[in-house]
Scaffold this active site. Structure first.
Site, mmCIF file in Angstrom:
data_model
loop_
_atom_site.group_PDB
_atom_site.id
_atom_site.type_symbol
_atom_site.label_atom_id
_atom_site.label_comp_id
_atom_site.label_asym_id
_atom_site.label_seq_id
_atom_site.Cartn_x
_atom_site.Cartn_y
_atom_site.Cartn_z
ATOM 1 N N ILE A 3 -20.936 5.966 -2.924
ATOM 2 C CA ILE A 3 -20.656 7.109 -2.042
ATOM 3 C C ILE A 3 -20.900 6.735 -0.572
ATOM 4 O O ILE A 3 -20.089 7.061 0.305
ATOM 5 C CB ILE A 3 -21.519 8.321 -2.465
ATOM 6 C CG1 ILE A 3 -21.074 8.809 -3.859
ATOM 7 C CG2 ILE A 3 -21.421 9.449 -1.443
ATOM 8 C CD1 ILE A 3 -22.014 9.811 -4.529
ATOM 9 N N TYR A 63 -35.935 12.311 -11.338
ATOM 10 C CA TYR A 63 -34.695 12.301 -10.546
ATOM 11 C C TYR A 63 -34.316 13.725 -10.139
ATOM 12 O O TYR A 63 -34.045 13.999 -8.968
ATOM 13 C CB TYR A 63 -33.558 11.648 -11.344
ATOM 14 C CG TYR A 63 -32.267 11.537 -10.553
ATOM 15 C CD1 TYR A 63 -32.060 10.477 -9.672
ATOM 16 C CD2 TYR A 63 -31.262 12.491 -10.680
ATOM 17 C CE1 TYR A 63 -30.876 10.375 -8.938
ATOM 18 C CE2 TYR A 63 -30.081 12.399 -9.954
ATOM 19 C CZ TYR A 63 -29.893 11.339 -9.090
ATOM 20 O OH TYR A 63 -28.728 11.243 -8.353
ATOM 21 N N LYS A 113 -34.163 15.332 -6.258
ATOM 22 C CA LYS A 113 -32.948 15.872 -5.630
ATOM 23 C C LYS A 113 -33.127 17.347 -5.262
ATOM 24 O O LYS A 113 -32.581 17.807 -4.263
ATOM 25 C CB LYS A 113 -31.739 15.656 -6.551
ATOM 26 C CG LYS A 113 -31.393 14.165 -6.723
ATOM 27 C CD LYS A 113 -31.053 13.496 -5.387
ATOM 28 C CE LYS A 113 -30.563 12.076 -5.538
ATOM 29 N NZ LYS A 113 -30.141 11.483 -4.259
ATOM 30 N N THR A 143 -19.349 5.479 -9.545
ATOM 31 C CA THR A 143 -19.931 4.508 -8.606
ATOM 32 C C THR A 143 -20.725 3.474 -9.404
ATOM 33 O O THR A 143 -21.005 3.680 -10.593
ATOM 34 C CB THR A 143 -20.912 5.203 -7.623
ATOM 35 O OG1 THR A 143 -22.068 5.611 -8.371
ATOM 36 C CG2 THR A 143 -20.300 6.399 -6.931
HETATM 37 N N1 LIG Z 1 -22.846 8.566 -8.783
HETATM 38 C C1 LIG Z 1 -23.236 9.766 -9.137
HETATM 39 O O1 LIG Z 1 -22.809 10.285 -10.208
HETATM 40 C C2 LIG Z 1 -24.150 10.566 -8.270
HETATM 41 C C3 LIG Z 1 -24.300 11.925 -8.556
HETATM 42 C C4 LIG Z 1 -25.136 12.689 -7.771
HETATM 43 C C5 LIG Z 1 -25.812 12.122 -6.705
HETATM 44 N N2 LIG Z 1 -25.661 10.796 -6.454
HETATM 45 C C6 LIG Z 1 -26.413 10.269 -5.316
HETATM 46 O O2 LIG Z 1 -25.510 9.658 -4.418
HETATM 47 C C7 LIG Z 1 -26.201 8.664 -3.657
HETATM 48 C C8 LIG Z 1 -25.359 7.409 -3.673
HETATM 49 O O3 LIG Z 1 -25.328 6.895 -4.994
HETATM 50 P P1 LIG Z 1 -24.068 6.150 -5.603
HETATM 51 O O4 LIG Z 1 -23.670 6.882 -6.810
HETATM 52 O O5 LIG Z 1 -23.093 5.853 -4.546
HETATM 53 O O6 LIG Z 1 -24.772 4.829 -6.156
HETATM 54 P P2 LIG Z 1 -24.850 3.350 -5.565
HETATM 55 O O7 LIG Z 1 -25.860 2.681 -6.418
HETATM 56 O O8 LIG Z 1 -23.512 2.778 -5.418
HETATM 57 O O9 LIG Z 1 -25.418 3.598 -4.098
HETATM 58 C C9 LIG Z 1 -26.767 3.746 -3.815
HETATM 59 C C10 LIG Z 1 -27.085 2.755 -2.719
HETATM 60 O O10 LIG Z 1 -28.436 2.964 -2.305
HETATM 61 C C11 LIG Z 1 -28.994 1.695 -2.094
HETATM 62 N N3 LIG Z 1 -30.441 1.758 -2.211
HETATM 63 C C12 LIG Z 1 -31.178 1.899 -3.347
HETATM 64 N N4 LIG Z 1 -32.480 1.878 -3.042
HETATM 65 C C13 LIG Z 1 -32.569 1.727 -1.707
HETATM 66 C C14 LIG Z 1 -33.645 1.624 -0.814
HETATM 67 N N5 LIG Z 1 -34.923 1.669 -1.234
HETATM 68 N N6 LIG Z 1 -33.381 1.471 0.515
HETATM 69 C C15 LIG Z 1 -32.111 1.406 0.954
HETATM 70 N N7 LIG Z 1 -31.035 1.477 0.144
HETATM 71 C C16 LIG Z 1 -31.273 1.643 -1.164
HETATM 72 C C17 LIG Z 1 -28.391 0.800 -3.160
HETATM 73 O O11 LIG Z 1 -28.492 -0.570 -2.839
HETATM 74 C C18 LIG Z 1 -26.963 1.310 -3.211
HETATM 75 O O12 LIG Z 1 -26.099 0.589 -2.373
HETATM 76 C C19 LIG Z 1 -27.566 8.513 -4.311
HETATM 77 O O13 LIG Z 1 -28.525 9.209 -3.545
HETATM 78 C C20 LIG Z 1 -27.392 9.167 -5.668
HETATM 79 O O14 LIG Z 1 -28.601 9.676 -6.177
HETATM 80 C C21 LIG Z 1 -24.840 10.015 -7.207
#
Ligand SMILES: NC(=O)c1ccc[n+]([C@@H]2O[C@H](COP(=O)([O-])OP(=O)(O)OC[C@H]3O[C@@H](n4cnc5c(N)ncnc54)[C@H](O)[C@@H]3O)[C@@H](O)[C@H]2O)c1
Length: 269
Positions: free
Chosen positions: A21, A174, A178, A209
């Protein structure tokens, strides 16, 4: 005819590495004509991937790329100081860095795992937004895209989750992390309205993702949840990025403290 961008200011995106994202948000800002973008992630390799993708598609975009850990209490302030040294200000800040954590019930969750998850998802988001707010209150406002609306000193979008609103099995830490992001967003929205700063969050549903797709066991556990949503599919990172950009833009000039759900209808069922 020249089209004026909705994003004349400086964008900052955490968790921007790879194909998730945050990366979609960085690319969307560049595609929407934002020419000054700072990106950060823990993972230097995937951050470089995002940098290369943005640079290839939008060579006029100026990019500041700086890796770091949002859970490190020194990092957020030093990163934002660097952004301000380089670009002069912070207008649109999107806090995407996050982790899913182990699929465990509370009685099986170690304190170390609980703390790790909250230190990244909640405390890391707070540290990032605190550094962004400190800068935003110091800077002048930019005019809105239409003169009938007030100028904007800054807009923050925190990335929460549908799981901050509804529960899911084996994800107590988790879900709570959130919900905390949603609560923090609302409280900051109240406190910073008088400064011309808007603070909102998005609550994505199941999005395609690396967090969900990379590990077989996670993919198999989570992807069936997409079937619960009336739209019966996973979302794309770009679909979340579109909502994020709307909330950052002055088109959302009266949207404040909102938790915008982008989930194909999941929480309505
Ligand atoms: N994919 C889903 O279904 C979903 C749903 C709801 C919320 N989210 C939220 O969206 C956000 C993005 O997630 P995504 O799905 O794109 O996953 P993703 O794993 O592609 O992206 C998360 C990014 O955060 C980085 N990260 C992790 N720990 C870190 C830290 N300590 N410091 C800096 N960077 C760090 C990772 O390296 C990664 O690039 C997250 O907060 C996740 O909880 C995702």
């Amino acid at each position: 005819m020249l089209t004026k961008t909705l994003f004349p200011g400086v964008a900052v995106v955490t968790g921007a590495g790879g194909t998730g994202i945050g990366a979609a948000v960085a690319k969307a800002f560049a595609a929407a004509g934002c020419e000054r973008i700072a990106i950060t992630d823990l993972n230097e390799t995937t951050l470089e991937q995002t940098k290369n993708a943005v640079a290839a598609a939008h060579p006029h975009t100026q990019l500041l790329v700086h890796s770091g850990n949002v859970a490190d209490d020194q990092f957020a302030d030093s990163f934002i100081n660097k952004v301000v040294q380089y670009f002069g200000r912070v207008d649109y800040a999107v806090n995407c860095a996050g982790v899913l954590g182990q699929p465990l019930r509370s009685s099986e969750t170690s304190l170390a795992e609980f703390d790790r998850l909250n230190n990244i998802n909640y405390r890391g988001c707070w540290l990032s937004s605190r550094a962004q707010l400190k800068q935003m209150v110091r800077q002048g406002a930019l005019p809105s895209h239409d003169s009938s609306r007030p100028p904007q000193r800054g807009a923050i979008v925190n990335v929460a989750s549908q799981l901050g609103i509804v529960g899911r099995p084996s994800a107590p830490a988790y879900c709570a992390s959130k919900s905390a992001v949603i609560g923090m967003t609302r409280a900051d929205a109240i406190d910073y309205s008088k400064d011309g700063i808007r603070v909102n969050c998005v609550c994505p549903g199941v999005i395609e993702t690396p967090m969900i797709m990379e590990k077989t066991e996670v993919r198999e556990a989570i992807t069936p949840a997409a079937e619960i949503a009336p739209m019966k599919r996973m979302g794309k990172p770009q679909e979340v990025a579109d909502a994020v950009l709307f909330l950052c833009s002055t088109q959302a000039s009266f949207v404040q403290g909102h938790a915008m759900v982008v989930d194909g209808g999941y929480i309505t069922v």
